[in-house]
Design a protein around this motif. Sequence first.
Motif, PDB file in Angstrom:
ATOM      1  N   UNK A 233       6.134  -3.180   6.675  1.00 52.64           N
ATOM      2  CA  UNK A 233       5.728  -1.913   7.090  1.00 52.64           C
ATOM      3  C   UNK A 233       4.198  -1.777   6.887  1.00 52.64           C
ATOM      4  N   UNK A 234       3.727  -0.512   7.160  1.00 48.71           N
ATOM      5  CA  UNK A 234       2.082  -0.233   6.912  1.00 48.71           C
ATOM      6  C   UNK A 234       2.148   1.232   6.351  1.00 48.71           C
TER       7      UNK A 234
ATOM      8  N   UNK B  76      -0.243   2.325  -4.642  1.00 47.66           N
ATOM      9  CA  UNK B  76       0.595   1.551  -3.749  1.00 47.66           C
ATOM     10  C   UNK B  76       1.660   1.089  -4.629  1.00 47.66           C
ATOM     11  N   UNK B  77       1.651   0.280  -5.589  1.00 45.39           N
ATOM     12  CA  UNK B  77       2.618  -0.557  -6.318  1.00 45.39           C
ATOM     13  C   UNK B  77       3.497   0.865  -7.011  1.00 45.39           C
TER      14      UNK B  77
ATOM     15  N   UNK C  15       1.620  -5.893  -1.660  1.00 43.34           N
ATOM     16  CA  UNK C  15       0.929  -5.162  -0.639  1.00 43.34           C
ATOM     17  C   UNK C  15      -0.413  -5.817  -0.659  1.00 43.34           C
ATOM     18  N   UNK C  16      -1.231  -5.639   0.660  1.00 47.36           N
ATOM     19  CA  UNK C  16      -2.445  -6.229   0.776  1.00 47.36           C
ATOM     20  C   UNK C  16      -3.159  -5.368   1.706  1.00 47.36           C
ATOM     21  N   UNK C  17      -4.490  -5.015   1.250  1.00 47.34           N
ATOM     22  CA  UNK C  17      -5.206  -3.888   1.838  1.00 47.34           C
ATOM     23  C   UNK C  17      -5.942  -4.594   3.175  1.00 47.34           C
ATOM     24  N   UNK C  18      -6.000  -3.548   4.177  1.00 44.44           N
ATOM     25  CA  UNK C  18      -6.956  -3.889   5.349  1.00 44.44           C
ATOM     26  C   UNK C  18      -7.848  -2.791   5.743  1.00 44.44           C
ATOM     27  N   UNK C  19      -9.147  -2.941   5.808  1.00 47.21           N
ATOM     28  CA  UNK C  19      -9.960  -2.218   6.068  1.00 47.21           C
ATOM     29  C   UNK C  19     -10.271  -2.370   7.640  1.00 47.21           C
TER      30      UNK C  19
ATOM     31  N   UNK D 121      -2.412  -0.252   4.119  1.00 44.40           N
ATOM     32  CA  UNK D 121      -1.703  -1.241   3.219  1.00 44.40           C
ATOM     33  C   UNK D 121      -0.527  -1.890   3.842  1.00 44.40           C
ATOM     34  N   UNK D 122      -0.721  -3.164   4.250  1.00 46.29           N
ATOM     35  CA  UNK D 122       0.208  -4.094   4.680  1.00 46.29           C
ATOM     36  C   UNK D 122       1.166  -4.454   3.632  1.00 46.29           C
TER      37      UNK D 122
END
Length: 916
Positions: free
Chosen positions: A84-85, A122-123, A132-136, A242-243
Amino acid sequence: MTRSGTVGHRPGSRYGRLTGTVGSWRAALRIARREALRARGRTALVLTMIALPVLALSFAAVSVDMGELTRAEQIDRRLGAADAELTFVSDTALHQNPWGTDWRPRAGEAVGRNRPGTLAEVTDLLPAGSRASPVRWWTSLTVDTGDRVETFEARALDLADPLARGPGRLLSGRAPAAADEVAPSRAAQRRLGVGHGDRITGGGRTFTVVGTVEFADGLGVVFALHPSAVPPGPVAGPQVTWLVDLPAPPDADLVDRLNRHGVTITAREPVPGAVHPTTPAPDLSSSLSAEQTGNVVLVAGLGLLEVVLLVGPAFAVGVRRRRRDLALVAVAGGDPRHLRRIVLADGVVLGCAGAVTGVVLGVAAALAGRPLVEQYLLQQRMGGYRIWPEALALIAGVAVTAGVLAALAPAWTAARQDVVAGLAGRRTTPPHRRRWLVVGVLLVGGGTAIAATGAARSVPTVLLVGLVLGELGLVCCTPTLLGAIARAGRALPLAPRIAVRDASRNRSSAAPAVSAVLAAVAGSVALGSFLASDEARGTMMYPPPLPPGRVVVYHDDLNAPAGRGARLDPAQVSRAARTHLGTDQVVPLTEANCPGPSAPVYCTVTAVLPPDRVCPYQPGDDLGAAAQRRARADPRCQGPAWRYRGSTSLTVIDDGTALTALTDAGPAEAAAATAVLRAGGAVVNDPRYLHNGRLTVRVVPEDRGVGRSAVLPGYVLPGADVRELVLLSPAAARQLGLVAFRSGSVVTADPGRTQRDWDRFTAALDTDRPVHVEVSDPGRSGNQSMLLLLAAAAGVITIGAAGVATGLAAAESRADLSTLAAVGASPRVRRLLSLCQAGVISGVGTVLGVVAGLGTAAIILVAMNRRYATAWPIEPGYPLLVPWTTLGILVAVPLVAMLGAALFTRSRLAVERRLD
């Protein structure tokens, strides 16, 4: 009953007529197939002209279908290996749709979020075992390329994390692991000429290239950064997502918890607990409105007409070459219907063959050229391999229709030919009926009126209908024009006289070719004139901030974070201007701002109109026609529209040093304005603000709090064609409580400098802070490429139509050339005749097209200007400008066509025995 027991049908019955029609068409199609195989040169010509547009349209249809991503493809590209995102979009609770593409606040008004979420936030919202991993998705990277400083797109994500490998894919090398490492795309590596281990600099930072990355939705110049490379600061919520990897599919409780904290969630399936469960899934394919559909149909109709006009001469020549065969069919009992069907069958057979050939080649080209389309056109990866059957069927049907329509006029001509003359092999020119001229004039007049109505009411569909009718009218008038030209050409020398005579005698083939050239040239000239006029009107509506030849270098920002580097040294601007622009005229640009706690803050500083000069109307008052007429007649409401639509003025603190750089004032005016500034006054470039030698200046804080005003000695300088300018003396600024802020420099340079000069000048301004260079040069055109493209397209059509018509005319006039050879004509006569035939087709079509194009542009622009004749605020109309670049190319095209016809024509004349 017959002996076999079947029911007999009389020849005149309905079944008998149907059987006769089917049999007649079957025989006609067999004759057409035999004729296509026998006349292979003409068949190849027709097939090429039909198959080429079909190939292009099929290629486009298949490419568009593969480029339109399905919902599953969109989500898979966005999520990759993630489940999910998450997106932080609001600081308050919200409701979202099942796909996370839309949301609304649960109570009150929406409060957008301008900061990204943190890993801890997020956690805390996710169940145990999640990751989770952030994506800008968007940031910028400034790079010094050697002769210029450019800003490129960049994305910040951890490519070493498997969760982030959906948006980005590492092609080679390794993922950036620190703030000073970067992974460019292949396009970025080619653009900068860098490889693994090289360094790139810009913005006071140095990065090491450690890998090569590819983003499926961005194949252009883009860079992948490590998340730590982006400094913290305000950012729009959707720019950072956040993925996440979830231990189980999202349930209603998780969706509700996320929504209560202003977070939306997007998963591979509709999430449970959504407020609008019937919301449709996101789809990139958008349905066309009725108006858009009408526009597409009309534009396609114009293209179909162009193909018909180009193909028609080949069918006309084919009918003349087969006049004896058609006469034999008539003698054998064939009626005019049978003759029409035989010729129309040529269009059916060649149209079907061209459609099949074009579709097959177009699909094959789209599949084979998919990587090139992805890289250079779409700049993103396509979806799955698929075609668009409905579109291909429609394209094939249009191709067959084009073939039938192209054969329609020759079919009617064949049905009316003299049978005896056909048996004897004599060529008889059917009399041209004047009713076609009347029909053409009526169509031109009606199309003009309809196009003017559509332009005045801003209805593109009506405008296109008028243009289509006008073009059809010109096609109907072209044969009469050729006859008039032939009568006027009796005094010409031998070769041009024969050329105009053949064009008049063979109007069925020459008129469509001339019409095709006319239509292409007229469209190119009309559109080029509109683009030039629209650009000139845009310059009048949005004036430049300073007079021409001025270059403003903005090298500081009130919102820039402190400690990012030293400000740009003004001496550095002077050195760069001297080296690359050849000028020493550099003055500081000191703007007026309000004092802040630690640094100046923005505020609005404007001159105030005297009460008796304030316009009582406002654009937002929804004025009716009568009120707009009163406003136009009111002297207080005169002036350009940008004055009444919130156009900000440039407020500068100056003692007269920068006055000549900011204005076009002469020596006497500059001296008078400098005296007023040194006396503590202010200078403006709009005379409305000055009253009895004084003007009022108002200061409004950014938060719209309590402002301040002061009445100052004033002076007016010329400059109404640029943005409003207010020059405050230092004493006046202190009186208003303003502070001086050095925001940049103003360079007075030669307006004729090239873009390369500006790039070198910008590159020489090496600074840690962002630098923006604004050039006031109204002569710089942004439509030059479009004008050249239009001229090139019209030129190709002109040369093609002239070549086709010349070749067909040469084949048709072979007997006349033999007669010329028999009476002693020199070999160069054939070359000269071909040159003149090409000149008649291309020259007449180009001249008529230029006149028709300029007339069309004038009618449309005059009709559009009627809207502004009574409207308020007063907006400039569209000036009628001639696209000289387009005209220059189009004037040279007939010469190129004539030269090509002469070069590709054999000069040797074969003596043949004539039977007639």
